[in-house]
Write an enzyme that holds these catalytic residues in place. Structure first.
Site, PDB file in Angstrom:
ATOM      1  N   GLY A  37     -31.109  -2.028   8.443  1.00  0.00           N
ATOM      2  CA  GLY A  37     -31.155  -1.053   7.357  1.00  0.00           C
ATOM      3  C   GLY A  37     -31.608   0.322   7.836  1.00  0.00           C
ATOM      4  O   GLY A  37     -31.916   0.507   9.018  1.00  0.00           O
ATOM      5  N   HIS A  80       6.900  -2.374  -3.441  1.00  0.00           N
ATOM      6  CA  HIS A  80       7.066  -3.614  -2.676  1.00  0.00           C
ATOM      7  C   HIS A  80       7.722  -3.289  -1.335  1.00  0.00           C
ATOM      8  O   HIS A  80       8.639  -2.481  -1.303  1.00  0.00           O
ATOM      9  CB  HIS A  80       7.967  -4.578  -3.469  1.00  0.00           C
TER      10      HIS A  80
END
Ligand code: FAD
Ligand code: NAI
Length: 465
Positions: A272, A444
Site C-alpha cells: 500500500g 461485432h
C-alpha cells in the site's frame, strides 16, 4: 490581483497537481506549481502508471512469444530477452511524457517553482528559501510507499525493493517474493514472471485484490495460479534477513501458527501507499490530518483552513491517477468561480495484468448489502472475438437494482477489460438500466459484446450461452 504573487499555487506536479495548474491557467488565472522532483508528472509518469505499463506491455510480448501464445497463431519464435533495451524503452516513454508536461506548462504560462514546498502561512509557501504567496494554495503532494517494519527496502541493491526498484531490476531474478497481493504486487509480479522469475505472492488477507468484487478476486487468483504464480494467502511476513544477493523471509499464517522460511533473489514490498504530508509544515497553518494520514476536504476540495485546498492521493478516495486528474480539473474550476464535479461513486479501477481486471461502481457484496439486486454474467470463452484471439479467460458481470434495473456495478476480467470498463462507466454516469446496455448495438466481433450479453443475462436471456 490583490497582494499575492499568484492566484493559485499548486504543491506537487503529479496528475492531480499538473492538471490543476494547467486547468487554472486555461481559466485565466496566474499559476505556479512547486515540484521537488527533477521532472514533472509525479509518481504516475515517473515511477508509477507509465513505466509500469511500459514494462507490462513489453513483457506481455515476450510472454506471448515464450509461452506458446504466438505459436498458436502460426508464429514460431524463440524470444531472447534484451533487458537493457526493454528498460531503455521504458525510460524513453517516461522522458517523452514528462517533457510533454514541461511543454504544456510553458504553453499555458504555468511557472514551475523547483524545490520542496513548506507552508509559512495559509497564503505563503517557502521554496528553496524563498517565499511565494497565492490567494489559493492546492496541496497535491501525492503518496509514497508504505514500509513494512523489519523489511528494509534498498532499491540500489536490488534485493529488497519497492515498486520503483522493481521497475529497474538489472537482471531477471530467478525467484521473487511479492509481499502484498494488491495492484502493484500483481502487475510487477506479472512483469518478472513473464520474463522468467518464479514468483510467490504473500498476501495477508484470504484473497487477492481487496476492494474488488468477490467473484473477480476468486477468478483472478485462479488465473494467476494457472500462469505459475504461487499464492500464499492468509499469510504474514514476520521478518527478513538479507545475506549478499539473497533475502530470507519468515512467514506465518495470518491467524498465527507455525513459521516457515522463504528465500528469494528479490523481495518486492507492495503493501500500500501513504499520503505525503511530512515536510509541508502543516502545523504552521493549523491543518490536521485524519487517522489514515489524509487531508480531509469538502466537495469543493477545501480543507479546514480557508484558502488551502487538497486533491489526489493525499485526500481520501482511491489512489488512482485519473481520480487525481479529475479532482485537478474540478478544483481549478471551483477556484475560478465555476462548479467542478467529480462523481466519486464512479471511478473505474483497472489492474493491467493479463488478462486485465477492471471494475466500476459497487461490488456484488456491497450492492447486496444495500438491497435486492439482479446479477448477469457472461464468460469471455463464449465471446467470439476473445475465443478467436485465444483469450478465453475471464468474464463480465453486471449488477443491477432488482426493482429499477439501474446498473450498480460492472466487473470484467478480459484481455482488454481496461478498455471495456469505459463504456460501462459512461453508461452508469448516464444512469443506464441493464436494459439500455442490452439494447445498445455493439460492434461485432468485439470483446465489448460480452458487456451487452452480461446485460442480457441480467434479464435472463443472453444469446451465446
Ligand atoms: P503524485 O503523482 O504522487 O505526485 C505528487 C508530486 O508531488 C510528486 O512528484 C512529489 O515529488 C511532489 N511533492 C510532494 N511533496 C512535495 C513538496 N512538499 N514540495 C514539492 N513537491 C512535492 N494509477 C492509475 O490510475 N493507473 C495506473 O496504472 C497506476 N499505476 C501505478 C503504478 C505504480 C508502480 C504506482 C506506485 C502507482 C500507480 N498508480 C496508478 C497510482 C498513481 O500513480 C497515483 O494515484 C497518482 O500519481 C496520484 O497523483 P497525485 O497527483 O495525487 O500525486
Ligand atoms: P494495494 O492496497 O493495492 O495492495 C496492498 C496489498 O497488500 C493488499 O492486498 C493488502 O491486504 C496486502 N498487505 C498489507 N499489509 C500486508 C502485510 N503485512 N503482509 C502481506 N500483505 C499485506 O496497494 P499497492 O499494491 O501497494 O498499490 C498502492 C496503490 O497504488 C493502490 O492503492 C493503487 O490504487 C495504486 N496503483 C494503481 C494501479 C492501477 O491502477 N493499475 C497500479 C499500481 C498501483
Amino acid at each position: 490581483m490583490a497582494d499575492y504573487d499568484f492566484d493559485v499555487l499548486v504543491i506537487g506536479a503529479g496528475p492531480g497537481g499538473y492538471v490543476a495548474a494547467i486547468r487554472a491557467a486555461q481559466l485565466g488565472l496566474k499559476v505556479a506549481c512547486v515540484e521537488s522532483r527533477a521532472t514533472l508528472g509525479g509518481t504516475c509518469l515517473n515511477v508509477g502508471c507509465i513505466p509500469s505499463k511500459a514494462m507490462l506491455h513489453a513483457s506481455e510480448y515476450f510472454d506471448a512469444a515464450a509461452n506458446g501464445a504466438m505459436a498458436k497463431m502460426g508464429i514460431d519464435v524463440t524470444p531472447r530477452l534484451n533487458l537493457a533495451a526493454m528498460h531503455a524503452q521504458r525510460v524513453d516513454a517516461v522522458s517523452g511524457l514528462t517533457k510533454g508536461i514541461e511543454f504544456l506548462f510553458k504553453k499555458n504560462k504555468v511557472t514551475w517553482l523547483k524545490g520542496h514546498a513548506s507552508f509559512v502561512d495559509a497564503h505563503t509557501v517557502a521554496v528553496e528559501g524563498q517565499n511565494h504567496s497565492a490567494k489559493e494554495v492546492v496541496i497535491a503532494t501525492g503518496s509514497s510507499v508504505t514500509q513494512l517494519p523489519g523489511v528494509e527496502i534498498d532499491n540500489a541493491k536490488g534485493v529488497v525493493v519497492d515498486s520503483t526498484g522493481a521497475l529497474e531490476l538489472a537482471a531477471v531474478p530467478k525467484t521473487m517474493v511479492v509481499i502484498g497481493g494488491g495492484v502493484i504486487g500483481l502487475e510487477m509480479g506479472s512483469v518478472w514472471r513473464r520474463l522468467g522469475a518464479k514468483v510467490t505472492v504473500v498476501e495477508y488477507l484470504d484473497q487477492l485484490l481487496p476492494g474488488m468484487d468477490g467473484d473477480i478476486r476468486k477468478e483472478a487468483a485462479k488465473i494467476f495460479a494457472k500462469q505459475g504464480m504461487e499464492l500464499k494467502l492468509s499469510t504474514k511476513v514476520t521478518g527478513c534477513t538479507v545475506k549478499g544477493k539473497k533475502a530470507t523471509l519468515t512467514l506465518e499464517p495470518a491467524a498465527g501458527g507455525e513459521a516457515e522460511e522463504l528465500t528469494a533473489d528479490c523481495v518486492l514490498v507492495a503493501i500500500g501507499r501513504k499520503p505525503n504530508t511530512e515536510g509541508l509544515n502543516l502545523d504552521a497553518i493549523g491543518l490536521a490530518i485524519n487517522a489514515r494520514g489524509q487531508i480531509e476536504v469538502d466537495h469543493q476540495f477545501r480543507t479546514s483552513v480557508p484558502g488551502v485546498r487538497a486533491i489526489g492521493d493525499v485526500v481520501p478516495g482511491p489512489m488512482l491517477a485519473h481520480k487525481a486528474e479529475d479532482e485537478g480539473i474540478a478544483v481549478a474550476e471551483w477556484i475560478a468561480g465555476q462548479v467542478g464535479i467529480v462523481n466519486h461513486d464512479l471511478i473505474p479501477g483497472v489492474v493491467y495484468t493479463w488478462p486485465e481486471i477492471a471494475g466500476v461502481g459497487l461490488t456484488e457484496e456491497a450492492a447486496r448489502a444495500k438491497g435486492e439486486i439482479k446479477v448477469g454474467k457472461f464468460p469471455m470463452a463464449a465471446n467470439s472475438r476473445a475465443k478467436t484471439n485465444h483469450e478465453p479467460d475471464g468474464f463480465v458481470k453486471i449488477i443491477a437494482d432488482a426493482a429499477t434495473d439501474k446498473v450498480l456495478g460492472v466487473w470484467c476480467i478480459a484481455s482488454v477489460a481496461g478498455t471495456m470498463i469505459q463504456q460501462a462507466t459512461q453508461a452508469m454516469e448516464f444512469g443506464a438500466l441493464s436494459e439500455d446496455i442490452a439494447y445498445t448495438c455493439h460492434a461485432h466481433p468485439t470483446h465489448s459484446e460480452a458487456i451487452k450479453e452480461a446485460a442480457m443475462a441480467v434479464r435472463g436471456k443472453p444469446i451465446h450461452m
